[in-house]
Design a protein around this motif. Structure first.
Motif, mmCIF file in Angstrom:
data_model
loop_
_atom_site.group_PDB
_atom_site.id
_atom_site.type_symbol
_atom_site.label_atom_id
_atom_site.label_comp_id
_atom_site.label_asym_id
_atom_site.label_seq_id
_atom_site.Cartn_x
_atom_site.Cartn_y
_atom_site.Cartn_z
ATOM 1 N N THR A 52 -8.958 1.511 -4.960
ATOM 2 C CA THR A 52 -7.939 1.103 -4.087
ATOM 3 C C THR A 52 -8.684 0.526 -3.403
ATOM 4 O OG1 THR A 52 -7.638 3.833 -4.652
ATOM 5 C CG2 THR A 52 -7.006 2.475 -2.036
ATOM 6 N N PRO A 53 -8.000 -0.665 -2.610
ATOM 7 C CA PRO A 53 -8.365 -1.703 -1.769
ATOM 8 C C PRO A 53 -7.833 -1.117 -0.800
ATOM 9 C CG PRO A 53 -6.066 -2.389 -2.797
ATOM 10 C CD PRO A 53 -6.280 -1.089 -3.686
ATOM 11 N N THR A 54 -8.770 -1.809 0.347
ATOM 12 C CA THR A 54 -9.000 -1.589 1.827
ATOM 13 C C THR A 54 -8.634 -2.160 2.739
ATOM 14 O OG1 THR A 54 -11.131 -3.160 1.609
ATOM 15 C CG2 THR A 54 -11.815 -0.360 0.919
ATOM 16 N N THR A 55 -8.725 -2.222 3.717
ATOM 17 C CA THR A 55 -7.907 -2.743 4.680
ATOM 18 C C THR A 55 -8.176 -3.989 4.835
ATOM 19 O OG1 THR A 55 -7.692 -1.030 6.290
ATOM 20 C CG2 THR A 55 -8.093 -3.057 7.711
ATOM 21 N N SER A 56 -6.942 -5.557 4.823
ATOM 22 C CA SER A 56 -6.735 -5.845 4.491
ATOM 23 C C SER A 56 -5.633 -7.232 4.622
ATOM 24 C CB SER A 56 -6.948 -6.751 2.979
ATOM 25 O OG SER A 56 -6.590 -6.103 2.126
ATOM 26 N N VAL A 57 -5.296 -7.586 4.992
ATOM 27 C CA VAL A 57 -4.258 -9.114 5.196
ATOM 28 C C VAL A 57 -4.020 -9.819 4.123
ATOM 29 C CG1 VAL A 57 -2.755 -10.683 6.725
ATOM 30 C CG2 VAL A 57 -5.055 -9.067 7.282
ATOM 31 N N VAL A 58 -2.155 -10.185 3.121
ATOM 32 C CA VAL A 58 -2.003 -11.122 2.350
ATOM 33 C C VAL A 58 -0.974 -11.801 3.186
ATOM 34 C CG1 VAL A 58 -0.810 -11.528 0.539
ATOM 35 C CG2 VAL A 58 -2.601 -8.913 0.592
ATOM 36 N N GLU A 59 -1.131 -13.418 3.372
ATOM 37 C CA GLU A 59 -0.107 -14.042 4.068
ATOM 38 C C GLU A 59 0.750 -14.307 3.593
ATOM 39 O OE1 GLU A 59 -0.512 -14.974 7.365
ATOM 40 O OE2 GLU A 59 -2.360 -13.680 7.892
ATOM 41 N N SER A 60 1.693 -13.191 3.128
ATOM 42 C CA SER A 60 2.997 -13.578 2.685
ATOM 43 C C SER A 60 4.239 -13.440 3.488
ATOM 44 C CB SER A 60 3.267 -13.613 0.562
ATOM 45 O OG SER A 60 4.102 -13.556 0.544
ATOM 46 N N PRO A 61 5.368 -14.367 3.720
ATOM 47 C CA PRO A 61 6.374 -13.664 4.176
ATOM 48 C C PRO A 61 7.585 -12.822 3.587
ATOM 49 C CG PRO A 61 6.400 -15.933 4.096
ATOM 50 C CD PRO A 61 5.000 -15.495 3.587
ATOM 51 N N ASN A 62 8.181 -12.907 4.602
ATOM 52 C CA ASN A 62 9.765 -13.177 3.835
ATOM 53 C C ASN A 62 9.814 -11.707 2.960
ATOM 54 O OD1 ASN A 62 10.760 -14.631 5.072
ATOM 55 N ND2 ASN A 62 10.399 -15.853 3.179
ATOM 56 N N THR A 63 8.729 -10.766 2.331
ATOM 57 C CA THR A 63 8.805 -9.847 1.332
ATOM 58 C C THR A 63 9.850 -8.747 1.648
ATOM 59 O OG1 THR A 63 6.811 -10.326 1.028
ATOM 60 C CG2 THR A 63 8.145 -7.689 0.999
ATOM 61 N N THR A 64 10.655 -7.989 0.786
ATOM 62 C CA THR A 64 11.823 -7.963 1.114
ATOM 63 C C THR A 64 11.909 -6.171 0.513
ATOM 64 O OG1 THR A 64 13.653 -8.347 -0.993
ATOM 65 C CG2 THR A 64 13.936 -9.383 1.556
ATOM 66 N N HIS A 65 10.758 -6.319 -0.789
ATOM 67 C CA HIS A 65 10.548 -5.429 -1.134
ATOM 68 C C HIS A 65 8.955 -5.184 -2.032
ATOM 69 C CE1 HIS A 65 11.048 -1.828 -4.521
ATOM 70 N NE2 HIS A 65 10.663 -1.609 -3.586
ATOM 71 N N LEU A 66 8.013 -4.165 -1.408
ATOM 72 C CA LEU A 66 6.792 -4.337 -1.981
ATOM 73 C C LEU A 66 6.512 -3.232 -2.587
ATOM 74 C CD1 LEU A 66 4.198 -6.261 -0.982
ATOM 75 C CD2 LEU A 66 3.833 -4.106 0.536
ATOM 76 N N LEU A 67 5.928 -3.822 -3.977
ATOM 77 C CA LEU A 67 5.431 -2.905 -4.948
ATOM 78 C C LEU A 67 3.720 -2.942 -5.127
ATOM 79 C CD1 LEU A 67 7.796 -3.740 -7.728
ATOM 80 C CD2 LEU A 67 7.871 -1.987 -6.744
ATOM 81 N N TYR A 68 3.397 -2.107 -5.347
ATOM 82 C CA TYR A 68 1.671 -1.606 -5.894
ATOM 83 C C TYR A 68 1.639 -1.183 -7.353
ATOM 84 C CZ TYR A 68 -2.637 -0.757 -5.563
ATOM 85 O OH TYR A 68 -4.664 -0.766 -6.036
ATOM 86 N N ASP A 69 1.068 -2.004 -8.094
ATOM 87 C CA ASP A 69 0.650 -2.248 -9.566
ATOM 88 C C ASP A 69 -0.643 -1.477 -9.547
ATOM 89 O OD1 ASP A 69 -0.524 -1.604 -12.521
ATOM 90 O OD2 ASP A 69 0.237 -4.017 -11.789
ATOM 91 N N PRO A 70 -1.222 0.120 -9.629
ATOM 92 C CA PRO A 70 -3.142 0.126 -9.143
ATOM 93 C C PRO A 70 -3.810 -0.314 -10.808
ATOM 94 C CG PRO A 70 -1.002 1.866 -9.679
ATOM 95 C CD PRO A 70 -0.261 1.067 -9.580
ATOM 96 N N GLU A 71 -3.086 -0.022 -11.692
ATOM 97 C CA GLU A 71 -4.150 -0.243 -13.677
ATOM 98 C C GLU A 71 -4.000 -1.895 -12.937
ATOM 99 O OE1 GLU A 71 -2.664 -1.247 -17.844
ATOM 100 O OE2 GLU A 71 -1.359 -0.167 -17.197
ATOM 101 N N ARG A 72 -3.685 -2.873 -12.208
ATOM 102 C CA ARG A 72 -3.839 -3.923 -12.263
ATOM 103 C C ARG A 72 -4.820 -3.878 -10.541
ATOM 104 N NH1 ARG A 72 0.075 -3.617 -15.051
ATOM 105 N NH2 ARG A 72 -0.048 -3.803 -17.566
ATOM 106 N N THR A 73 -4.579 -3.333 -9.587
ATOM 107 C CA THR A 73 -4.796 -3.450 -8.775
ATOM 108 C C THR A 73 -3.901 -5.019 -7.747
ATOM 109 O OG1 THR A 73 -7.410 -3.141 -9.043
ATOM 110 C CG2 THR A 73 -6.834 -3.450 -6.648
ATOM 111 N N ARG A 74 -2.774 -4.911 -8.367
ATOM 112 C CA ARG A 74 -1.776 -6.141 -7.976
ATOM 113 C C ARG A 74 -0.743 -5.151 -6.774
ATOM 114 N NH1 ARG A 74 -0.644 -9.000 -13.617
ATOM 115 N NH2 ARG A 74 -1.954 -8.746 -13.695
ATOM 116 N N ILE A 75 -0.224 -6.630 -6.244
ATOM 117 C CA ILE A 75 0.258 -6.469 -5.425
ATOM 118 C C ILE A 75 1.627 -7.411 -5.935
ATOM 119 C CG2 ILE A 75 1.941 -7.425 -2.706
ATOM 120 C CD1 ILE A 75 -0.723 -6.500 -1.964
ATOM 121 N N TYR A 76 3.182 -7.069 -6.221
ATOM 122 C CA TYR A 76 4.352 -7.383 -6.536
ATOM 123 C C TYR A 76 5.300 -7.793 -4.901
ATOM 124 C CZ TYR A 76 2.723 -7.009 -11.128
ATOM 125 O OH TYR A 76 2.163 -7.046 -12.634
ATOM 126 N N ALA A 77 4.897 -8.741 -4.457
ATOM 127 C CA ALA A 77 6.027 -8.975 -2.915
ATOM 128 C C ALA A 77 7.015 -9.881 -3.445
ATOM 129 C CB ALA A 77 5.273 -9.596 -2.456
#
Length: 763
Positions: free
Chosen positions: A440-465
């Motif tokens: 599980t990722p810890t507290t952090s920041v991703v500089e990516s604007p304009n996200t209207t829907h956020l998905l989290y992929d736990p298998e790959r520890t990946r964010i889809y914005a």
């Protein structure tokens, strides 16, 4: 006593008792009456169905009051005989005209007797003479007349058919006939004759070309002057295609073996493929993806065996049922004529199908209970359920026709396939589990604007914005300490995305299309799998696809936007078979911006949105609620305008518009303070509400186990995700400006706003 009446009476003639008075003929003894005839017998000769012979006459000389003609007592008048008065040459004489009408009487000899009498008008002194009339009918000239049809396959050593030819029966008893043909290829068995009997007619090809030839045989009778014309047709055809089976049927069950899935069809020609110069080139096609053929072209010389069967791969995800298909054979014969042969194929399939397993992520260190969602599941099928081709360590539990529960042991890291064992080697499954030690990722920041829907992929520890503004799906991957930026997916007219229940693919919606992208390959280009124009009842130009979620069965539900007047029902899309399906009810109607959510386990799906008047309808789907339909059933949920929904991990509660907490029947359980974004904890015992009033913002934590709900803690955000002075605009079509997701263990919240994405570690 001469003169008097003349009567032709064709009825019974009754001889009255009279006194003898002399005179000729039979009758009484009176001598003042008498009758005599010029002849007492007449003979006629006629031909069947020909003109009647000439009439004959009888002259009666009588003494008495008149003359009558009739039948003998007890007899009926002959239908073919007619007697009428012809003339009266003297006062004591009458001439009778006798005629016959043979008509359609059968050939043969016919005879009848009539009685001609005279006497007094009061019936006394009757004298009579009997006349015998015979009719001999001869058979008339004729022939059976055809038409006659001969065929010959070019190159066939058997020659014209029928090889024995045809027999014309010449008829008649007094005939003298001769026969001629107007074409040299017509062969007659005889040219003339004087007796009835058979005339054989054949054909001989000689130098005749391919095609249909016609001629006439004329049979004429010199005595009657009659002629019978017999049409003759002679078709010389190139060899045609022939198959030894006109239809095929296959039945496939768990007990089937490979031999049950195919059948040979011999393709030959009308020469049995024995004439190499007359062979026919053919092409074969199948009109169904599940219907396989072993060749697409060939020749009939020598004959070819085409194997027709069921494609095991294509049938792998087909539901049980009866399917129809056709194998088509096309060819052009030697005459240049195109032809075709259709072989209908019936395919009856009855095998269970596993569509998905939930959860698909299982432990590497402890047993995990998973629910296998499928179709046509039967209790008798449980013994055939396997993991990675081996029997299950623990017997599964039958739930209903769409669900099976089983407990898996701790599994080695990697993907594991759940299949139904069968004799044909078909997996009959899209259900797989992945065993992995999750991070599980810890507290952090991703500089990516304009996200209207956020998905989290736990298998790959990946964010889809999902960035609708730029038409991008931005991807970021956790490396254990920070986020790595991956290549973004470029998707014009992007609306939304969701992970499939196996975690293998992203389901992506645009304004008008459904796309799928391989989540295991970051270089994969999204592929188009469906168009909105293929949806039954599509009404352009207003309908647009919008948000998408995927239920635990692998069924995707897609809300629509509608910038006109009318209704926009929830759409169903099967991510397993990649096709539109009919949903169970008109859910989420009358909205402009459709909203949709699913519980984390995919058990429940809810849809609604913003409506003008009346308010938008809402619908709740229990994807496991139907024992036969994998897509589930619609539950009752109150009408209302909803900005957003959250169903938590299992759908036991519904969070409406970030504030109202309700049960699945829509009854209010409690309310959170006003906020612009909130989510349940996985077990729905807590809620996390975003508070942006003081930079950089925070998550207020509320205890939902007691009412009224009280704040039990807070967590600060590592960075601001949105300027608090921004006014959140959600109507009519702009999506909500904050989106969030939770890690499966509930230890991290992923929040995205107009400015950036942050990860917050939760207590």
């Amino acid at each position: 006593m001469s003169g008097g009446f003349v009567s032709v009476v064709f009825a019974f003639f009754i001889a009255a008792a009279v006194s003898a008075c002399g005179g000729g003929g039979g009758g009484g003894g009176s001598s003042d009456t008498s009758i005599s005839l010029s002849q007492t017998s007449l003979a006629f000769n006629a031909e069947q169905n020909a003109a009647a012979p000439a009439a004959q006459t009888i002259t009666a000389t009588f003494q008495g009051d008149g003359v009558v003609v009739g039948t003998l007592p007890g007899q009926q008048a002959a239908a073919w005989l007619a007697i009428a008065e012809d003339s009266r040459p003297a006062s004591n004489q009458v001439v009778f005209r006798v005629s016959v009408a043979p008509g359609a009487l059968a050939p043969g000899a016919y005879s009848t007797t009539v009685r001609i009498a005279s006497g007094h008008a009061d019936g006394s002194a009757i004298k009579y003479v009997d006349v015998t009339i015979s009719l001999t009918i001869a058979a008339g000239f004729g022939a059976s007349g055809g038409p006659l049809s001969f065929t010959e396959i070019d190159g066939d050593p058997a020659g014209p058919q029928p090889s024995a030819g045809y027999t014309e029966q010449i008829q008649g008893d007094n005939i003298s006939w001769h026969a001629t043909a107007d074409q040299p290829w017509i062969v007659l068995g005889a040219a003339a004759g004087t007796v009835k009997g058979p005339l054989n007619i054949k054909v001989l090809r000689g130098s005749l070309a391919l095609g249909t030839h016609t001629g006439t045989v004329s049979i004429a009778d010199d005595r009657s002057g009659r002629t019978v014309n017999v049409p003759v047709t002679y078709a010389i055809q190139p060899p045609g295609l022939s198959v030894d089976k006109t239809s095929l049927s296959f039945t496939v069950t768990l007990a089937s073996v490979p031999g049950d899935l195919s059948a040979p069809v011999q393709i030959s020609d009308q020469l049995n493929g024995l004439n190499g110069t007359k062979g026919i080139a053919w092409k074969a096609t199948s009109d169904q993806p599940w219907l396989a053929i072993s060749a697409v072209s060939g020749s009939t010389s020598p004959p070819t065996v085409l194997t027709v069967g069921i494609d095991v791969v294509q049938m792998g995800l087909m539901p049980s049922g009866t399917y129809m298909g056709n194998v088509g054979l096309t060819f052009t014969d030697a005459a240049g004529t195109a032809g075709s042969v259709q072989i209908p194929v019936t395919f009856k399939l009855r095998m269970p199908l596993a569509r998905a397993a939930t959860p698909y992520l299982v432990s590497t260190t402890a047993p995990t209970t998973v629910l296998v969602r499928g179709e046509d599941l039967q209790a008798a099928d449980l013994a055939s359920l396997q993991l990675d081709g081996a029997a299950l360590a623990t017997a599964p539990t039958f739930v209903n026709g769409t669900s099976i529960s089983l407990t898996l042991p701790a599994l080695a890291a990697g993907r594991h396939l759940l299949t139904f064992s069968n004799g044909i080697g078909s997996a009959r499954s899209a259900a797989e589990v992945t065993s992995k030690l999750l991070v599980t990722p810890t507290t952090s920041v991703v500089e990516s604007p304009n996200t209207t829907h956020l998905l989290y992929d736990p298998e790959r520890t990946r964010i889809y914005a999902v960035d609708r503004t730029d038409g991008l799906i931005k991807r970021f991957e956790w490396n254990g300490t920070t986020w790595t930026t991956l290549t973004s997916l470029v998707v014009p007219q992007l609306r939304d995305a969701a992970l499939t229940r196996s975690g293998r693919e992203l389901v992506i919606t645009t304004d008008t299309q459904v796309l799928m992208s391989d989540a295991t390959d970051i270089t994969a280009t999204p592929r188009i799998v469906a168009n909105i124009t293929d949806v039954p009842g599509y009404f352009p130009p207003f309908d647009q696809l919008n948000y998408v979620v995927v239920a635990d069965s692998g069924m995707a539900f897609i809300a629509q936007s509608f910038n006109g007047s009318g209704s926009t029902p929830l759409l169903g899309f099967d991510t397993i078979r990649e096709r539109w399906v009919t949903t169970s009810g008109p859910m989420g109607k009358l909205y402009y911006e459709g909203r949709i959510a699913a519980s984390d386990d995919g058990h429940y799906v809810i849809a609604g949105g913003e409506g003008l008047s009346p308010a938008a309808e809402a619908g709740l789907i229990d994807s496991r609620g139907d024992s036969t339909i994998v897509f589930g059933i619609q539950l009752t949920y109150p009408v209302g305008n909803f900005e957003a929904f959250d169903l938590g991990a299992d759908g036991s509660k519904v969070l409406e518009s970030f504030v109202s907490v309700k049960n699945r029947s829509g009854n209010l359980l409690g309310s959170l303070p006003f906020n612009n974004f909130a989510r349940f904890s996985p077990d729905t015992t807590r809620a996390y509400a975003w508070d942006e009033t003081v930079a950089p913002g925070k998550l207020n934590i509320y205890d939902l186990t007691v009412t009224p709900y009280a704040k039990s803690g807070e967590v600060a955000l590592p960075s601001r995700i949105a300027n608090p002075t921004y006014a959140p605009v959600i109507y009519p079509r702009t999506p909500w400006w904050v989106s969030g997701a939770l890690s499966p263990d509930g230890k991290a919240m992923f929040l995205a706003g107009p400015e950036r994405i942050v990860v917050v570690t939760l207590p």
